[in-house]
Design a protein around this motif. Structure first.
Motif, mmCIF file in Angstrom:
data_model
loop_
_atom_site.group_PDB
_atom_site.id
_atom_site.type_symbol
_atom_site.label_atom_id
_atom_site.label_comp_id
_atom_site.label_asym_id
_atom_site.label_seq_id
_atom_site.Cartn_x
_atom_site.Cartn_y
_atom_site.Cartn_z
ATOM 1 N N ALA A 76 -3.481 -9.121 5.507
ATOM 2 C CA ALA A 76 -4.322 -7.920 5.443
ATOM 3 C C ALA A 76 -3.463 -6.703 5.738
ATOM 4 C CB ALA A 76 -5.469 -8.010 6.444
ATOM 5 N N ALA A 77 -3.710 -5.611 5.011
ATOM 6 C CA ALA A 77 -3.070 -4.331 5.290
ATOM 7 C C ALA A 77 -4.161 -3.306 5.543
ATOM 8 C CB ALA A 77 -2.189 -3.898 4.120
ATOM 9 N N GLY A 132 -9.467 -9.118 7.439
ATOM 10 C CA GLY A 132 -9.292 -7.852 6.742
ATOM 11 C C GLY A 132 -9.725 -6.678 7.585
ATOM 12 N N TYR A 133 -9.313 -5.493 7.143
ATOM 13 C CA TYR A 133 -9.656 -4.241 7.811
ATOM 14 C C TYR A 133 -10.877 -3.611 7.145
ATOM 15 C CZ TYR A 133 -5.103 -4.314 10.165
ATOM 16 O OH TYR A 133 -4.017 -4.657 10.939
ATOM 17 N N MET A 157 -0.119 -3.898 9.178
ATOM 18 C CA MET A 157 -0.474 -5.091 8.419
ATOM 19 C C MET A 157 -0.494 -6.285 9.357
ATOM 20 S SD MET A 157 3.141 -5.525 6.351
ATOM 21 C CE MET A 157 2.548 -6.928 5.433
ATOM 22 N N ALA A 158 -1.130 -7.351 8.912
ATOM 23 C CA ALA A 158 -1.268 -8.536 9.748
ATOM 24 C C ALA A 158 -1.300 -9.775 8.869
ATOM 25 C CB ALA A 158 -2.542 -8.461 10.591
ATOM 26 N N ASN A 190 -14.214 -11.089 2.381
ATOM 27 C CA ASN A 190 -13.409 -9.972 1.891
ATOM 28 C C ASN A 190 -13.870 -8.679 2.537
ATOM 29 O OD1 ASN A 190 -11.636 -10.556 -0.834
ATOM 30 N ND2 ASN A 190 -13.292 -12.033 -0.547
ATOM 31 N N ALA A 191 -13.003 -8.059 3.343
ATOM 32 C CA ALA A 191 -13.307 -6.754 3.906
ATOM 33 C C ALA A 191 -13.167 -5.694 2.813
ATOM 34 C CB ALA A 191 -12.365 -6.441 5.063
ATOM 35 N N VAL A 192 -14.096 -4.736 2.800
ATOM 36 C CA VAL A 192 -14.016 -3.602 1.883
ATOM 37 C C VAL A 192 -14.226 -2.323 2.686
ATOM 38 C CG1 VAL A 192 -14.767 -4.928 -0.127
ATOM 39 C CG2 VAL A 192 -16.481 -3.757 1.280
ATOM 40 N N ASP A 193 -14.131 -1.167 2.003
ATOM 41 C CA ASP A 193 -14.179 0.098 2.721
ATOM 42 C C ASP A 193 -15.476 0.290 3.494
ATOM 43 O OD1 ASP A 193 -15.688 0.307 0.415
ATOM 44 O OD2 ASP A 193 -14.889 2.273 -0.182
#
Length: 327
Positions: free
Chosen positions: A289-290, A68-69, A298-299, A106-109
Motif C-alpha cells: 500500500a502507498a 490500504g490507506y 508506503m507499507a 480495497n481502500a479508496v479515497d
C-alpha cells in the motif's frame, strides 16, 4: 523458485481458497441464512457521530486479507478475519463492532470496497457479495451478489471506483472469469484477457485510468494497458508475483524467485527500479500500500505476518508487526 515461500503464501490465502484454518466456515456458522435480506449494516447512531468506533488495539493481528490507506479517514487499514485494524500516528486501533471477515479488501479515497463473510455481530447473508463503506467501516452499502459470491480477487480504482474482479464460479450475473464494472457493479463487462498465466494471487487497477490493470500469479507479474484485453509479463520466467499496487505514476509489485523482491515499474517510460527491503529470509510481501496523501509513505505485509512501514519511499523500513505481534 522458493517453494517454501510459495507454500506459505498459498496458505495465507493469496489464491482464492479462503482462510487456511477453516475460518470461513466459522463465519458461515455465525451468519444469518442467505434468504434474509440486508442491504445495509450499520453501527449505532452514537458510534456514527463520535470517534468511539475505533478503540485501542493491543492483541495479535492475524489472517490479514488486505491493506490500504483510506484518505477520508486517515491511517493504514488492515482487513482481517475479525474486522478492521488501523495503524494511525504510531498507534493501533480496532473497530468496536463490525467484526466481518473482509476479503478482497480495497481502500479508496472515500472509504473501501470489500467482499467476504459476516462476523458474529452481523445480520448480513453469507457471503456478503460486494460491499462498500464511506464512513470508515461503520456501515456497509450493498453493491451486489449478496448471499452468492465471495470475491477474494478484486481491485478497485482509488478515485475512479471502477471494479476489476475474478469471479470464482458462476452466479446470477456472471460466469466464472474476469469482469469489469465502471458503474459500481450495476453492470459487468466480461473480459477475455490474453497473456496471463498461472494461478492468480492478486489484481490491481490504476487509481484513475482503468485501461491500466495488473495481475500477479505463480507464473509472474502481468500488466495490461488496454483495459484487460492483453497482458504483458514484467517478471522473468521462474519468478512468481505476490503483491501489486498502482500509484498515479507507477506499478509497485512484489515477486519471489531466489529471494523476495519489490520493484517499481514506471508507467511513463517502462523503467523498472528495485526497492531495498529489510531482511525477509524466506518470507515475502503479499500486500503493498502507498499513501496518496503522503507519496513517500508506503507499507507492505508479508505471508508470515510481518508488516513494515517506510516514510522515505522505501529507502528505510520500520517494522510495525512481527508475526502478528505489535511492535
Amino acid at each position: 523458485m522458493n517453494k517454501r515461500f510459495l507454500t506459505v503464501a498459498l496458505a495465507a490465502g493469496l489464491i482464492a481458497a479462503g482462510c487456511s484454518d477453516g475460518s470461513d466456515n466459522d463465519a458461515a456458522e455465525n451468519a444469518a441464512p442467505p434468504e434474509e435480506e440486508a442491504t445495509e449494516q450499520a453501527a449505532s447512531t452514537e458510534k456514527n457521530e463520535t470517534d468511539d468506533f475505533l478503540v485501542p488495539f493491543d492483541e495479535t493481528l492475524t489472517h490479514v486479507h488486505g491493506m490500504g490507506y483510506t484518505e477520508s479517514e486517515g491511517g493504514l487499514y488492515f482487513a482481517s478475519h475479525t474486522g478492521l485494524k488501523v495503524y494511525r500516528d504510531g498507534e493501533w486501533f480496532e473497530t468496536d463492532g463490525m467484526y466481518n471477515d473482509y476479503m478482497g479488501f480495497n481502500a479508496v479515497d472515500e472509504g473501501f470496497y470489500t467482499s467476504g463473510h459476516p462476523g458474529m455481530d452481523s445480520d448480513l447473508p453469507n457471503p456478503i457479495g460486494i460491499q462498500k463503506s464511506t464512513d470508515g467501516g461503520r456501515s456497509l452499502e450493498e453493491i451486489g451478489l449478496v448471499g452468492e459470491t465471495d470475491f477474494h480477487l478484486m481491485a478497485a480504482g482509488y478515485r475512479s471506483h471502477d471494479l476489476f474482479v475474478m469471479n470464482p464460479q458462476a452466479n446470477s450475473e456472471m460466469e466464472a472469469g474476469f469482469y469489469f464494472s465502471d458503474n459500481d457493479g450495476a453492470d459487468w463487462e466480461q473480459l477475455d484477457p490474453k497473456g496471463i498465466e498461472g494461478e492468480i494471487m492478486a489484481l490491481a487497477i490504476h487509481p484513475d485510468d482503468s485501461q491500466l490493470m495488473a495481475a500477479a500469479s505463480n507464473a509472474g507479474v502481468f500488466l495490461s494497458e488496454d483495459g484487460g484485453a492483453t497482458f504483458e509479463r514484467l517478471t522473468p520466467e521462474g519468478e512468481f508475483g505476490t503483491a501489486l499496487h498502482f500509484t498515479d505514476s507507477e506499478l509497485l509489485y512484489a515477486s519471489h524467485g531466489t529471494a523476495a523482491a519489490m520493484k517499481s515499474y514506471s508507467l511513463k517510460d517502462g523503467e523498472t527500479q528495485s526497492l531495498e527491503l529489510p531482511e525477509l529470509g524466506e518470507d515475502g510481501a503479499i500486500f503493498i500500500a502507498a499513501n496518496p496523501a503522503k507519496p513517500e509513505e508506503m507499507a507492505f505485509y508479508t505471508a508470515m505476518g510481518d508488516s513494515y512501514l517506510s516514510g522515505d519511499g522505501g529507502e528505510t523500513w520500520q517494522e510495525i508487526l512481527s508475526e502478528g505481534q505489535i511492535q
